[in-house]
Design an enzyme around this catalytic site. Structure first.
Site, PDB file in Angstrom:
ATOM      1  N   GLY A 261       0.822  -1.207   0.000  1.00  0.00           N
ATOM      2  CA  GLY A 261       0.000   0.000   0.000  1.00  0.00           C
ATOM      3  C   GLY A 261       0.849   1.247   0.000  1.00  0.00           C
ATOM      4  O   GLY A 261       2.068   1.184   0.084  1.00  0.00           O
TER       5      GLY A 261
ATOM      6  N   TYR B 129       3.638   9.111   2.731  1.00  0.00           N
ATOM      7  CA  TYR B 129       5.037   8.904   3.087  1.00  0.00           C
ATOM      8  C   TYR B 129       5.662   7.727   2.354  1.00  0.00           C
ATOM      9  O   TYR B 129       6.816   7.419   2.539  1.00  0.00           O
ATOM     10  CB  TYR B 129       5.163   8.650   4.599  1.00  0.00           C
ATOM     11  CG  TYR B 129       4.487   9.695   5.433  1.00  0.00           C
ATOM     12  CD1 TYR B 129       4.804  11.038   5.273  1.00  0.00           C
ATOM     13  CD2 TYR B 129       3.516   9.345   6.360  1.00  0.00           C
ATOM     14  CE1 TYR B 129       4.180  12.002   6.027  1.00  0.00           C
ATOM     15  CE2 TYR B 129       2.886  10.315   7.123  1.00  0.00           C
ATOM     16  CZ  TYR B 129       3.230  11.641   6.950  1.00  0.00           C
ATOM     17  OH  TYR B 129       2.607  12.595   7.698  1.00  0.00           O
TER      18      TYR B 129
ATOM     19  N   ASP C  16       2.277  12.757  14.600  1.00  0.00           N
ATOM     20  CA  ASP C  16       1.132  12.354  13.770  1.00  0.00           C
ATOM     21  C   ASP C  16       0.519  11.079  14.354  1.00  0.00           C
ATOM     22  O   ASP C  16       0.237  10.128  13.633  1.00  0.00           O
ATOM     23  CB  ASP C  16       1.581  12.125  12.331  1.00  0.00           C
ATOM     24  CG  ASP C  16       0.396  11.986  11.369  1.00  0.00           C
ATOM     25  OD1 ASP C  16      -0.725  12.389  11.750  1.00  0.00           O
ATOM     26  OD2 ASP C  16       0.583  11.463  10.263  1.00  0.00           O
TER      27      ASP C  16
END
Length: 417
Positions: A137, A141, A196
């Protein structure tokens, strides 16, 4: 982050680390041996947040005892400088003083890095010549690791009709995330901030153990006055002060942890006014009405402690949030599940064939199969109903056991000799 991956059959991978006080891993770059470091300087400047003409130096470690690091000639080809497949390259702004780059040497002395060196032939064989069929996937990033239970968001939403995430797994995940954040925040000389922390960045393995991904990435691509990507998805977990100061601190991660506890692990409610709703429920002694039902019978005292902790973590002002290692951990540590003694025949020896059952616990294959064959449909550890009787090999544990036994054998051999 990967740059121009697999652009040529001759491409070689290098890992890049930015030395700026946080020692951030920037990513892996595949380059041709005939290309020059000067060709990739614009990309390195962009990722570091440097201005377009910032002068930077690149270094390679060539010896480790004692440490010897050399400056990379940016105008020579990678092949002529004898930089090889899998090498680590560090870079920093050119110092203003006449220092002999002590920071680079100190980094290599105190940060021993192990890099696996894979040949191009092995990479092609493992990926079927880099076919997209084998690609797990993508995010903004790049690719990240695949784990059997996906990420925490998948588990909460029960993607692919997965079994519900039970309360003791949730408590364990909270504890593990807290431990991982403490590890990042304890980095010297400067704390590493995840920046994050969201459910989608908490990966869950077959045993419902967690891993963090994308740490330190929130500000990596951030320029003053700009917003990070996927703002709407990040906002419920983002430190409010970050939106005004554009500064991340360890207390930013504390806010995100509190939001995950309240919104995802405890209640499963939408983020809007979640803190007010939980506070009101605590005041009226009706917290049980908000607790996510699919989590099972969460002990009320523990749920209440988590609710209070979550509310403290999501205070708008950083100054009012609790310290992770001294305040938060004191509440979370006692919640870590210690497996009870099972009331069924179990093996006290080291496991030969560890298997993960549907309750998330690992058992010796012979023992758990005997338990299931006798018609038991409840977990021998929690006494809760098993959603199915499937068993998954715990290959990671088996590998660790084999390594441990090998070490014991070698140690015994030394003693005998």
């Amino acid at each position: 982050m990967e740059f121009s991956p697999f652009t040529t059959r001759e491409a070689m991978p290098f890992d890049f680390i930015l030395l700026d006080g946080t020692n951030r891993f920037i990513g892996s770059l595949f380059v041709k041996p005939s290309s020059r470091p000067s060709d990739i300087l614009p990309q390195l400047r962009t990722l570091a947040g440097f201005h377009a003409h910032e002068e930077i130096d690149l270094f390679e470690e060539v010896k480790f005892a004692p440490v010897l690091c050399v400056k990379v000639d940016i105008d020579s080809t990678f092949s002529s400088t004898e930089i090889e497949n899998g090498d680590i390259i560090c870079y920093q702004k050119i110092p203003k003083s006449e220092d002999t780059y002590p920071y680079v040497r100190l980094f290599f002395e105190h940060n021993r890095l192990i890099v696996l060196d894979f040949s191009l032939e092995h990479l092609q064989q493992a990926t079927d010549h880099f076919s997209d069929v084998w690609k797990v996937g993508d995010t903004e990033y790049g690719c990240y690791e695949w784990l059997p239970n996906g990420n925490l968001e998948d588990c909460i939403l029960r993607t692919d009709n997965s079994p519900p995430l039970l309360w003791y797994n949730r408590a364990q995940i909270i504890a593990e995330v807290c431990c991982m954040l403490q590890f990042l925040h304890s980095n010297k000389p400067g704390a590493l901030v995840h920046g994050d922390l969201r459910p989608c960045n908490i990966l869950i393995d077959a045993n419902y153990r967690s891993k963090l991904c994308h740490f330190g990435m929130s500000d990596l691509f951030l320029e003053p006055g700009t917003c990070p990507p996927n703002m709407s998805a990040r906002l419920p977990y983002m430190d409010p002060e970050f939106l005004t100061t554009w500064e991340l601190t360890p207390l930013s991660d504390v806010y995100s942890l509190g939001a995950i506890i309240l919104r995802r692990l405890l209640t499963g409610m939408p983020p809007l006014s979640i803190a007010k709703k939980v506070a009101a429920a605590l005041k009226s002694n009706s917290l049980h009405l908000l607790i996510e039902k699919s989590a099972g019978d969460w002990p009320y005292t523990q749920a209440e402690q988590l609710a209070l902790l979550g509310l403290r973590c999501v205070k708008m002002s950083r100054e009012r949030r609790p310290d992770l290692s001294t305040k938060v951990w004191k509440v979370i540590e006692p919640m870590i599940m210690k497996p009870p003694v099972a009331s069924w025949p179990c093996f006290q020896e080291i496991m030969n064939d560890p298997q993960v059952a549907a309750d998330g616990f690992t058992y010796e294959a012979e023992g758990i199969r005997h338990w299931l064959d006798e018609g038991n449909n409840r977990s021998p550890m929690t006494n809760m109903a098993l959603p199915n009787q499937d068993l998954i090999p715990n290959r990671a544990l088996r590998s660790w056991i084999q390594e441990y036994l090998q070490q014991q054998k070698q140690q015994q051999g030394r003693l005998d000799s």
